[in-house]
Design a protein around this motif. Structure first.
Motif, PDB file in Angstrom:
ATOM      1  N   CYS A 152       0.193  -2.019  -6.742  1.00 16.07           N
ATOM      2  CA  CYS A 152       0.553  -0.648  -7.147  1.00 16.07           C
ATOM      3  C   CYS A 152      -0.682   0.244  -7.238  1.00 16.07           C
ATOM      4  O   CYS A 152      -0.617   1.434  -6.918  1.00 16.07           O
ATOM      5  CB  CYS A 152       1.300  -0.668  -8.473  1.00 16.07           C
ATOM      6  SG  CYS A 152       2.992  -1.306  -8.348  1.00 16.07           S
ATOM      7  N   ARG A 153      -1.805  -0.322  -7.679  1.00 14.47           N
ATOM      8  CA  ARG A 153      -3.035   0.482  -7.750  1.00 14.47           C
ATOM      9  C   ARG A 153      -3.442   0.955  -6.347  1.00 14.47           C
ATOM     10  O   ARG A 153      -3.897   2.089  -6.171  1.00 14.47           O
ATOM     11  CB  ARG A 153      -4.174  -0.338  -8.361  1.00 14.47           C
ATOM     12  CG  ARG A 153      -3.951  -0.883  -9.760  1.00 14.47           C
ATOM     13  CD  ARG A 153      -3.873   0.196 -10.814  1.00 14.47           C
ATOM     14  NE  ARG A 153      -2.536   0.765 -10.903  1.00 14.47           N
ATOM     15  CZ  ARG A 153      -1.519   0.188 -11.516  1.00 14.47           C
ATOM     16  NH1 ARG A 153      -1.663  -1.001 -12.070  1.00 14.47           N
ATOM     17  NH2 ARG A 153      -0.336   0.779 -11.573  1.00 14.47           N
ATOM     18  N   GLU A 177      -0.994   3.708  -5.231  1.00 10.79           N
ATOM     19  CA  GLU A 177      -1.206   4.984  -5.923  1.00 10.79           C
ATOM     20  C   GLU A 177      -2.315   5.800  -5.258  1.00 10.79           C
ATOM     21  O   GLU A 177      -2.214   7.028  -5.155  1.00 10.79           O
ATOM     22  CB  GLU A 177      -1.525   4.716  -7.390  1.00 10.79           C
ATOM     23  CG  GLU A 177      -0.295   4.296  -8.195  1.00 10.79           C
ATOM     24  CD  GLU A 177      -0.648   3.617  -9.509  1.00 10.79           C
ATOM     25  OE1 GLU A 177      -1.846   3.551  -9.848  1.00 10.79           O
ATOM     26  OE2 GLU A 177       0.289   3.136 -10.185  1.00 10.79           O
ATOM     27  N   LYS A 178      -3.356   5.127  -4.792  1.00 14.04           N
ATOM     28  CA  LYS A 178      -4.432   5.831  -4.089  1.00 14.04           C
ATOM     29  C   LYS A 178      -3.939   6.414  -2.768  1.00 14.04           C
ATOM     30  O   LYS A 178      -4.290   7.545  -2.405  1.00 14.04           O
ATOM     31  CB  LYS A 178      -5.608   4.882  -3.860  1.00 14.04           C
ATOM     32  CG  LYS A 178      -6.323   4.442  -5.126  1.00 14.04           C
ATOM     33  CD  LYS A 178      -7.461   3.485  -4.811  1.00 14.04           C
ATOM     34  CE  LYS A 178      -8.162   3.024  -6.085  1.00 14.04           C
ATOM     35  NZ  LYS A 178      -9.251   2.053  -5.797  1.00 14.04           N
ATOM     36  N   THR A 209       5.192   4.395  -8.145  1.00 13.24           N
ATOM     37  CA  THR A 209       5.094   2.941  -8.141  1.00 13.24           C
ATOM     38  C   THR A 209       5.793   2.362  -9.363  1.00 13.24           C
ATOM     39  O   THR A 209       5.836   2.994 -10.427  1.00 13.24           O
ATOM     40  CB  THR A 209       3.626   2.475  -8.140  1.00 13.24           C
ATOM     41  OG1 THR A 209       2.976   2.925  -9.342  1.00 13.24           O
ATOM     42  CG2 THR A 209       2.881   3.023  -6.927  1.00 13.24           C
ATOM     43  N   SER A 265       0.804  -1.224   0.000  1.00  6.37           N
ATOM     44  CA  SER A 265       0.000   0.000   0.000  1.00  6.37           C
ATOM     45  C   SER A 265       0.835   1.271   0.000  1.00  6.37           C
ATOM     46  O   SER A 265       0.281   2.371  -0.079  1.00  6.37           O
ATOM     47  CB  SER A 265      -0.926   0.014   1.226  1.00  6.37           C
ATOM     48  OG  SER A 265      -0.171   0.148   2.420  1.00  6.37           O
ATOM     49  N   PRO A 320       1.031  -5.446 -10.034  1.00 10.16           N
ATOM     50  CA  PRO A 320       0.164  -4.363 -10.535  1.00 10.16           C
ATOM     51  C   PRO A 320      -1.004  -4.018  -9.613  1.00 10.16           C
ATOM     52  O   PRO A 320      -1.282  -2.834  -9.378  1.00 10.16           O
ATOM     53  CB  PRO A 320      -0.318  -4.901 -11.882  1.00 10.16           C
ATOM     54  CG  PRO A 320       0.785  -5.787 -12.344  1.00 10.16           C
ATOM     55  CD  PRO A 320       1.315  -6.438 -11.094  1.00 10.16           C
ATOM     56  N   HIS A 321      -1.707  -5.024  -9.078  1.00  8.88           N
ATOM     57  CA  HIS A 321      -2.866  -4.692  -8.240  1.00  8.88           C
ATOM     58  C   HIS A 321      -2.442  -4.022  -6.936  1.00  8.88           C
ATOM     59  O   HIS A 321      -3.172  -3.180  -6.397  1.00  8.88           O
ATOM     60  CB  HIS A 321      -3.726  -5.933  -7.959  1.00  8.88           C
ATOM     61  CG  HIS A 321      -3.051  -7.012  -7.179  1.00  8.88           C
ATOM     62  ND1 HIS A 321      -2.380  -8.056  -7.765  1.00  8.88           N
ATOM     63  CD2 HIS A 321      -2.952  -7.210  -5.843  1.00  8.88           C
ATOM     64  CE1 HIS A 321      -1.902  -8.865  -6.834  1.00  8.88           C
ATOM     65  NE2 HIS A 321      -2.233  -8.359  -5.655  1.00  8.88           N
ATOM     66  N   GLU A 358       5.739  -1.366 -11.365  1.00  6.22           N
ATOM     67  CA  GLU A 358       5.155  -2.690 -11.431  1.00  6.22           C
ATOM     68  C   GLU A 358       6.230  -3.737 -11.690  1.00  6.22           C
ATOM     69  O   GLU A 358       7.113  -3.548 -12.529  1.00  6.22           O
ATOM     70  CB  GLU A 358       4.095  -2.746 -12.532  1.00  6.22           C
ATOM     71  CG  GLU A 358       2.887  -1.877 -12.254  1.00  6.22           C
ATOM     72  CD  GLU A 358       1.821  -2.006 -13.332  1.00  6.22           C
ATOM     73  OE1 GLU A 358       1.999  -2.849 -14.246  1.00  6.22           O
ATOM     74  OE2 GLU A 358       0.820  -1.264 -13.263  1.00  6.22           O
TER      75      GLU A 358
END
Length: 347
Positions: free
Chosen positions: A210-211, A214-215, A228, A185, A207-208, A230
């Motif tokens: 990193c999402r 990013e938030k 981030t 996170s 990737p998931h 990946e």
């Protein structure tokens, strides 16, 4: 000859009673989180039993029992007939607080607690019981969306406070760029970048993940400082270059020894000669007899992973030496997610 007192104190089953009923405390704690008790008390600056019962749609008896139990666990204080959040609960159990810990409690309640009902199966089969290694690469590769969200919030909960503690005990003042391998996170880069204004950082993860990071980075307003990348630190041949500090926080205990040793070699290859590797973990003592936080996390790895376990400082020191690190120091931490940081520098 002097007389020696040979009287022995009789053993009591009281410690066994505490072990046997440990789940009473946890499930009381989890229920109070689920009901929103701490938000309610923070909003009204304390409530009576009757007010809590009405607000949470409980009868008087269960409300009274819940409040008494939470007070006994030092989660609540009482003034006259009103219950208030204790300082600990006010700081970490109110959802609007930046260090909110409830995500980890919810994850343990909904994911870990049911899985631990099958711990004997895990012991007998040496296989995780929360996912199937025959159909998934790892526990992190595929998840139910709701459980995945719970997982990341749980990891963020314990990582925020652990990152702050790391920033206090280790001086990042001489480092310019930090790579958080398996950073999830992004809690560590975000918290460290807040403390050390000159420091830039990258979260290197799937990737998931990193999402999610990013938030969190955007919410902190640090998009120009933390980014981030990946990747898959297990499968990628090399780690990203250009960083003078690499962080492995709450990572190595997820994997078996060969995987951990291989990752350390990748870290060494990616670091400049004046760089540093930081390993934050719950370390076992060298005799592997404790502390409970590390030993029981190891049991949780049996439930959750196909090869993970908690290791001692001596074991990590040996791995680091083999990987090309010569200067190793173990610095104690008092944090939710780690009891030490191992500081290792290239040979």
């Amino acid at each position: 000859m002097p007389e020696h007192n040979t009287t022995t104190v009789p053993l009591s089953p009281a410690p066994l009673m505490q072990l046997a009923t440990g789940f009473w405390s946890f499930k009381t704690f989890a229920a109070s989180i689920e009901l929103g008790l701490y938000d309610l008390l923070a909003q009204h600056q304390g409530c009576t039993v009757e007010e809590v019962a009405k607000a949470l749609d409980l009868r008087h008896r269960p409300a009274d029992l819940l409040l008494a139990a939470c007070a006994s666990l030092d989660l609540l204080d009482k003034q006259a007939d009103r219950y208030l959040n204790s300082p600990l609960a006010d700081q970490y159990l109110v959802t609007t607080r930046p260090g909110y810990f409830g995500g980890f409690v919810r994850f343990c309640d909904q994911r870990e607690y049911p899985a631990w009902h099958r711990v004997t199966e895990a012991l007998r089969t040496d296989r995780p019981v929360t996912w199937d290694p025959a159909t998934q690469d790892s526990v992190f590769s595929a998840e139910d969306p709701v459980m995945l969200e719970l997982f990341w919030e749980a990891m963020h909960s314990i990582s925020v406070s652990t990152a702050r503690t790391l920033g206090e005990v280790y001086d990042f003042g001489t480092h310019l760029r930090l790579l958080d391998v398996g950073g999830g996170s992004g809690a560590f880069p975000v918290e460290l970048a807040k403390r050390y204004k000159h420091l830039s950082a990258s979260v290197y993860d799937l990737p998931h993940a990193c999402r999610v990071a990013e938030k969190k980075i955007e919410a902190a307003g640090l998009q120009n400082v933390v980014n981030t990348l990946e990747g898959d630190f297990l499968r990628d041949d090399t780690l990203p270059l250009g960083y003078d500090a690499i962080l492995l926080s709450l990572i190595l205990h997820d994997w078996d020894e060969p995987t951990g040793r291989a990752l350390l070699r990748k870290c060494r290859a990616a670091l400049p000669s004046d760089g540093v590797l930081l390993i934050c973990e719950l370390l076992l003592n060298d005799e592997r007899t404790g502390p409970p936080s590390a030993a029981l996390m190891g049991m949780n790895m049996l439930v959750e992973s196909s090869g993970g376990k908690n290791y001692s400082g001596a074991e990590y020191t040996a791995w680091l030496s083999e990987a090309g690190f010569a200067h190793t120091e173990i610095v104690p931490l008092d944090a939710a997610g780690a009891n030490a940081v191992i500081v290792a520098r290239p040979a």
